[in-house]
Design a protein around this motif. Structure first.
Motif, PDB file in Angstrom:
ATOM      1  N   ALA A 172       1.507  -0.848  -0.453  1.00 47.75           N
ATOM      2  CA  ALA A 172      -0.050  -0.216   0.033  1.00 47.75           C
ATOM      3  C   ALA A 172       1.206   0.968  -0.111  1.00 47.75           C
ATOM      4  CB  ALA A 172      -0.912  -0.601   1.312  1.00 47.75           C
ATOM      5  N   GLY A 173       0.047   2.390  -0.778  1.00 45.94           N
ATOM      6  CA  GLY A 173       1.386   3.646  -0.945  1.00 45.94           C
ATOM      7  C   GLY A 173       2.160   3.757  -1.773  1.00 45.94           C
ATOM      8  N   VAL A 174       2.639   2.230  -2.434  1.00 48.19           N
ATOM      9  CA  VAL A 174       3.095   1.932  -3.586  1.00 48.19           C
ATOM     10  C   VAL A 174       2.998   2.356  -5.225  1.00 48.19           C
ATOM     11  CG1 VAL A 174       5.487   0.926  -4.779  1.00 48.19           C
ATOM     12  CG2 VAL A 174       5.241   1.510  -2.188  1.00 48.19           C
ATOM     13  N   GLU A 175       3.150   3.000  -5.804  1.00 46.54           N
ATOM     14  CA  GLU A 175       2.940   2.977  -7.136  1.00 46.54           C
ATOM     15  C   GLU A 175       3.289   3.222  -8.241  1.00 46.54           C
ATOM     16  OE1 GLU A 175       2.056   7.510  -9.247  1.00 46.54           O
ATOM     17  OE2 GLU A 175       1.113   7.539  -7.294  1.00 46.54           O
ATOM     18  N   ILE A 176       2.806   2.237  -8.918  1.00 42.94           N
ATOM     19  CA  ILE A 176       4.417   1.330 -10.049  1.00 42.94           C
ATOM     20  C   ILE A 176       3.414   2.069 -12.189  1.00 42.94           C
ATOM     21  CG2 ILE A 176       4.518  -0.626 -11.091  1.00 42.94           C
ATOM     22  CD1 ILE A 176       5.644  -0.636  -8.610  1.00 42.94           C
ATOM     23  N   GLY A 232      -3.621  -6.209 -10.502  1.00 46.61           N
ATOM     24  CA  GLY A 232      -4.584  -5.959  -9.458  1.00 46.61           C
ATOM     25  C   GLY A 232      -3.377  -5.626  -8.393  1.00 46.61           C
ATOM     26  N   ASN A 233      -2.203  -6.052  -7.324  1.00 45.80           N
ATOM     27  CA  ASN A 233      -1.307  -5.147  -6.470  1.00 45.80           C
ATOM     28  C   ASN A 233      -0.400  -5.972  -6.969  1.00 45.80           C
ATOM     29  OD1 ASN A 233      -2.381  -7.028  -5.330  1.00 45.80           O
ATOM     30  ND2 ASN A 233      -1.810  -6.949  -2.819  1.00 45.80           N
ATOM     31  N   GLU A 234      -0.220  -6.950  -8.562  1.00 44.67           N
ATOM     32  CA  GLU A 234       0.486  -7.824  -8.092  1.00 44.67           C
ATOM     33  C   GLU A 234       1.328  -7.772  -9.688  1.00 44.67           C
ATOM     34  OE1 GLU A 234       0.558 -11.474  -6.405  1.00 44.67           O
ATOM     35  OE2 GLU A 234      -0.388 -11.943  -8.284  1.00 44.67           O
ATOM     36  N   ILE A 235       3.059  -7.425 -10.231  1.00 46.69           N
ATOM     37  CA  ILE A 235       3.765  -7.277 -10.839  1.00 46.69           C
ATOM     38  C   ILE A 235       4.197  -8.455 -11.280  1.00 46.69           C
ATOM     39  CG2 ILE A 235       5.332  -5.817 -11.746  1.00 46.69           C
ATOM     40  CD1 ILE A 235       5.937  -4.279  -9.174  1.00 46.69           C
ATOM     41  N   ILE A 236       3.746  -8.643 -12.848  1.00 44.84           N
ATOM     42  CA  ILE A 236       3.529  -9.670 -13.646  1.00 44.84           C
ATOM     43  C   ILE A 236       4.828  -9.916 -14.307  1.00 44.84           C
ATOM     44  CG2 ILE A 236       3.296 -11.842 -14.853  1.00 44.84           C
ATOM     45  CD1 ILE A 236       1.583 -11.536 -11.492  1.00 44.84           C
ATOM     46  N   ALA A 269       8.670   3.096 -10.090  1.00 47.26           N
ATOM     47  CA  ALA A 269       8.093   2.748  -8.738  1.00 47.26           C
ATOM     48  C   ALA A 269       8.173   4.014  -7.924  1.00 47.26           C
ATOM     49  CB  ALA A 269       8.000   1.995  -7.950  1.00 47.26           C
ATOM     50  N   LYS A 270       7.313   4.371  -6.849  1.00 46.11           N
ATOM     51  CA  LYS A 270       7.231   5.883  -6.471  1.00 46.11           C
ATOM     52  C   LYS A 270       5.917   5.497  -5.704  1.00 46.11           C
ATOM     53  CE  LYS A 270       4.852  10.482  -5.627  1.00 46.11           C
ATOM     54  NZ  LYS A 270       4.208  11.611  -6.923  1.00 46.11           N
ATOM     55  N   GLY A 271       6.554   5.771  -4.149  1.00 47.10           N
ATOM     56  CA  GLY A 271       6.528   5.586  -3.042  1.00 47.10           C
ATOM     57  C   GLY A 271       6.648   6.155  -1.791  1.00 47.10           C
ATOM     58  N   PRO A 272       6.316   5.899   0.209  1.00 42.84           N
ATOM     59  CA  PRO A 272       7.021   6.976   0.792  1.00 42.84           C
ATOM     60  C   PRO A 272       8.097   7.246   0.193  1.00 42.84           C
ATOM     61  CG  PRO A 272       6.209   5.064   1.834  1.00 42.84           C
ATOM     62  CD  PRO A 272       5.712   5.021  -0.422  1.00 42.84           C
ATOM     63  N   SER A 332       9.546   1.712  -0.729  1.00 39.33           N
ATOM     64  CA  SER A 332       8.073   1.518   0.532  1.00 39.33           C
ATOM     65  C   SER A 332       9.112   1.326   2.262  1.00 39.33           C
ATOM     66  CB  SER A 332       7.430   0.452   0.502  1.00 39.33           C
ATOM     67  OG  SER A 332       8.374  -0.979   0.119  1.00 39.33           O
ATOM     68  N   GLU A 333       9.946   1.142   2.295  1.00 33.15           N
ATOM     69  CA  GLU A 333      10.795   0.398   3.399  1.00 33.15           C
ATOM     70  C   GLU A 333      11.687   0.925   3.364  1.00 33.15           C
ATOM     71  OE1 GLU A 333      10.720  -3.220   4.363  1.00 33.15           O
ATOM     72  OE2 GLU A 333       8.936  -3.777   3.003  1.00 33.15           O
ATOM     73  N   GLY A 334      12.572   1.600   2.437  1.00 38.25           N
ATOM     74  CA  GLY A 334      14.013   1.723   2.219  1.00 38.25           C
ATOM     75  C   GLY A 334      14.952   0.422   2.778  1.00 38.25           C
ATOM     76  N   TYR A 335      15.622   0.854   2.699  1.00 47.36           N
ATOM     77  CA  TYR A 335      17.123  -0.480   2.844  1.00 47.36           C
ATOM     78  C   TYR A 335      18.499  -0.120   3.689  1.00 47.36           C
ATOM     79  CZ  TYR A 335      16.110  -3.465  -0.552  1.00 47.36           C
ATOM     80  OH  TYR A 335      15.425  -3.957  -1.516  1.00 47.36           O
ATOM     81  N   SER A 336      18.962  -0.357   4.312  1.00 46.81           N
ATOM     82  CA  SER A 336      20.013  -0.168   5.604  1.00 46.81           C
ATOM     83  C   SER A 336      21.245  -0.475   5.496  1.00 46.81           C
ATOM     84  CB  SER A 336      19.512   0.716   6.830  1.00 46.81           C
ATOM     85  OG  SER A 336      18.884  -0.155   7.727  1.00 46.81           O
ATOM     86  N   LYS A 337      21.842  -0.203   6.420  1.00 45.83           N
ATOM     87  CA  LYS A 337      23.395  -1.879   6.255  1.00 45.83           C
ATOM     88  C   LYS A 337      24.263  -0.677   8.078  1.00 45.83           C
ATOM     89  CE  LYS A 337      24.708  -4.152   2.816  1.00 45.83           C
ATOM     90  NZ  LYS A 337      24.978  -5.863   2.742  1.00 45.83           N
ATOM     91  N   THR A 338      24.169  -1.749   8.990  1.00 40.79           N
ATOM     92  CA  THR A 338      24.839  -0.874   9.421  1.00 40.79           C
ATOM     93  C   THR A 338      26.228  -1.693  10.395  1.00 40.79           C
ATOM     94  OG1 THR A 338      22.545  -1.322  10.904  1.00 40.79           O
ATOM     95  CG2 THR A 338      24.839  -1.247  12.240  1.00 40.79           C
ATOM     96  N   LEU A 339      27.520  -0.238   9.686  1.00 44.85           N
ATOM     97  CA  LEU A 339      28.306  -0.982  10.591  1.00 44.85           C
ATOM     98  C   LEU A 339      28.684  -0.845  11.687  1.00 44.85           C
ATOM     99  CD1 LEU A 339      29.530   0.575   7.394  1.00 44.85           C
ATOM    100  CD2 LEU A 339      29.820  -1.374   7.628  1.00 44.85           C
ATOM    101  N   ASP A 340      29.630  -1.712  12.377  1.00 45.89           N
ATOM    102  CA  ASP A 340      30.789  -1.614  13.508  1.00 45.89           C
ATOM    103  C   ASP A 340      31.666  -1.292  13.707  1.00 45.89           C
ATOM    104  OD1 ASP A 340      28.270  -2.347  15.089  1.00 45.89           O
ATOM    105  OD2 ASP A 340      28.835  -4.198  15.102  1.00 45.89           O
TER     106      ASP A 340
END
Length: 179
Positions: free
Chosen positions: A14-18, A48-52, A27-30, A81-89
């Motif tokens: 929800a909230g993503v426009e293809i 529907g709500n799927e990409i084929i 794709a456009k999202g939050p 929609s969610e984004g990506y992240s990587k954590t470094l120590d």
């Protein structure tokens, strides 16, 4: 026989426009917008709500691109929609980082500090001086920015000092055998 991965539909949250215009997929999202060009021989459609994604024929080359195109589409949908992240120590006595504008200044045991500016679309967070979080919507760009930071002082196998991914395990070696 089509690609096993390519056959799987990509669920649109929800909230993503293809938008699919010929071979252009966007794709456009939050979190923002992202796009890529679908390889020749593969068509995409929204049902529907799927990409084929469907291949035009069953050649080996098209099958490989089919799985790749599906993986890229899924990566972009998740990124916007969610984004990506990587954590470094950062591990080591005196090794630390601090924010310097939008960039980060590292003290890694060299005679000088190293300042890293974030690439376009990437943000850095510093929850504490020994941890860096790299965030963005492009999976490849986040991974590359994190790898460039890790490369400044890769972890060494004897004491484990350096910059490592938080989920990475460093295989330790025994030091010199004392008499």
């Amino acid at each position: 026989m089509a690609s096993h991965i390519g056959k799987l539909p990509v669920v649109i949250p929800a909230g993503v426009e293809i938008t699919i215009n010929g071979q252009d997929f966007s794709a456009k999202g939050p979190k923002g917008t992202d796009s890529f060009v679908i390889p020749e021989g593969i068509t995409a459609s929204v049902e529907g709500n799927e990409i084929i994604l469907t291949p035009k024929d069953d050649s080996r080359d098209i099958r490989a691109k089919h799985g790749l195109a599906r993986a890229l589409a899924a990566s972009i949908v998740k990124g916007v929609s969610e984004g990506y992240s990587k954590t470094l120590d950062i591990i080591g006595t005196g090794y630390r980082a601090q924010m310097k504008g939008k960039g980060i200044e590292f003290s890694l045991g060299y005679s000088h500090t190293i300042t890293v500016e974030p690439p376009e679309g990437i943000t850095f967070e510093l929850p504490n001086p020994n941890q860096v979080i790299v965030k963005g919507i492009d999976k490849q760009a986040v991974g590359q920015a994190a790898a460039n930071i890790r490369k400044l002082r890769a972890p060494e196998p004897y004491k484990g000092k350096g910059i490592k991914y938080s989920d990475e395990t460093i295989r330790r070696k025994a030091g010199k055998a004392g008499k």
